[in-house]
Scaffold this active site. Structure first.
Site, PDB file in Angstrom:
ATOM      1  CB  SER A  26      -0.955  -0.008   1.192  1.00  0.00           C
ATOM      2  OG  SER A  26      -1.953  -1.005   1.021  1.00  0.00           O
ATOM      3  CB  THR A  71      -4.386  -5.225   5.837  1.00  0.00           C
ATOM      4  OG1 THR A  71      -4.453  -6.500   5.206  1.00  0.00           O
ATOM      5  CG2 THR A  71      -3.157  -5.155   6.740  1.00  0.00           C
ATOM      6  CE  LYS A  75      -8.977  -5.994   5.003  1.00  0.00           C
ATOM      7  NZ  LYS A  75      -9.276  -6.594   3.685  1.00  0.00           N
ATOM      8  N   GLY A 137     -13.633 -19.602  -0.642  1.00  0.00           N
ATOM      9  CA  GLY A 137     -13.332 -19.036   0.653  1.00  0.00           C
ATOM     10  C   GLY A 137     -14.560 -18.389   1.263  1.00  0.00           C
ATOM     11  N   GLY A 139     -14.061 -16.166   4.235  1.00  0.00           N
ATOM     12  CA  GLY A 139     -13.548 -15.278   5.263  1.00  0.00           C
ATOM     13  C   GLY A 139     -13.670 -13.812   4.935  1.00  0.00           C
ATOM     14  N   GLY A 140     -12.697 -13.023   5.442  1.00  0.00           N
ATOM     15  CA  GLY A 140     -12.773 -11.576   5.358  1.00  0.00           C
ATOM     16  C   GLY A 140     -12.764 -11.009   3.960  1.00  0.00           C
ATOM     17  CG  ASN A 161     -14.850 -21.809   3.545  1.00  0.00           C
ATOM     18  OD1 ASN A 161     -13.773 -21.322   3.206  1.00  0.00           O
ATOM     19  ND2 ASN A 161     -15.266 -21.813   4.799  1.00  0.00           N
ATOM     20  CE1 TYR A 225       0.857  -7.821  -3.144  1.00  0.00           C
ATOM     21  CE2 TYR A 225      -1.453  -8.134  -2.591  1.00  0.00           C
ATOM     22  CZ  TYR A 225      -0.212  -7.636  -2.282  1.00  0.00           C
ATOM     23  OH  TYR A 225      -0.030  -6.947  -1.106  1.00  0.00           O
TER      24      TYR A 225
END
Length: 280
Positions: A26, A71, A75, A137, A139-140, A161, A225
């Site tokens: 970031s 992050t 969160k 997934g 999750g978040g 999941n 990434y």
């Protein structure tokens, strides 16, 4: 790392909070934006911060801090801490953005902008016509992905999941008119993938290890990434499908944060170019 307040020539600040945080890209995005716009009195840094530490870190931040990117694992704490919450952050159930306002701190979630931007690059004009999706997934990161897909008109989602999180996700998806079902990794993933218009994977590559070939039957957004390309995107590309990786999502979620923090349009090309240069 030196404390951000030790540099008196900088009058405006923002930072990313999380733990661990040293890997975060970031700062590359935001500082490239400041440089492109000649905002020499702005600086964006990393601050190690757990969920438990977030209230003290944000609450004790000096007036020069305009906002924080957040992050994992903070969160959910960011959402709870805020004095004001945007509708989408409330619906998604987490926040990746805290903006200083006259009355305190406002929580928002631009992860959904990241998902939307990445899917628009992946699918082009077909994005608005997609109706069936798979999200890997629960999750978040899955939550903003589910919200973004629903906002784009997707009406049928299979969530893959290890555990069934229907009870957790129903309050998010049911009001949006989305029919969704859970499937375990031992189900017929290839059949589900062949019926999907798009697949969004929100889990580490190890979580789908051995099932990449089963899933590789539709266009894929993989939020990972580093390292890239992931085995899932490689398998999908080998089958002739378009793919996009998580740096595209990261860039798109940062643009909105930049604009909230600074009040200026994000120089998207410069920010994206800096991110991609850092990733090689």
């Amino acid at each position: 790392m030196s404390h951000p307040l030790e540099m008196p020539d900088v009058r405006h600040r923002a930072a990313v909070l999380g733990s661990p945080i040293e890997h975060s890209r970031s700062p590359i995005l935001h500082n490239a934006g400041y440089e492109a716009l000649g905002m020499d009195d702005w600086e964006y840094t990393r601050i190690e911060c757990t969920a438990e530490e977030l209230p003290a870190v944000v609450g004790g931040a000096g007036e020069e801090f305009a906002g924080f990117s957040v992050t994992m694992p903070a969160k959910f704490a960011a959402l709870d801490f805020a004095d004001e919450v945007t509708d989408r952050a409330r619906q998604i159930g987490s926040a990746n953005t805290l903006l200083r306002t006259e009355s305190g701190w406002r929580a928002d979630n631009t992860d959904c902008d990241g998902i939307t931007g990445a899917l628009e690059e992946l699918l082009g004009g077909r994005f608005g016509r997609a109706r069936r999706a798979i999200v890997v997934g629960g999750g978040g990161t899955a939550r903003p992905a589910l919200w973004a897909l629903a906002q784009a008109g997707v009406t049928d989602i299979t969530v893959i999941n290890r555990s069934d999180r229907s009870a957790e996700l129903a309050p998010l998806l049911s009001p949006l008119g989305v029919a969704f079902r859970f499937a375990g990794f031992d189900s017929d993933l290839a059949a589900a993938a062949r019926q999907a218009d798009v697949i969004v994977s929100t889990v580490p590559s190890v979580a789908v290890e051995g099932r990449e070939q089963d899933l590789a039957h539709a266009p894929v957004l993989d939020v990972i990434y580093e390292p890239r390309p992931t085995p899932l995107t490689v398998a999908a590309a080998a089958n002739g499908y378009l793919t996009v990786d998580g740096h595209v999502m990261l860039a798109h979620q940062a643009y909105g944060q930049f604009e909230q923090f600074t009040g200026r349009p994000a120089p998207r090309e410069a920010m994206r170019r800096a991110l991609e240069a850092s990733l090689g």
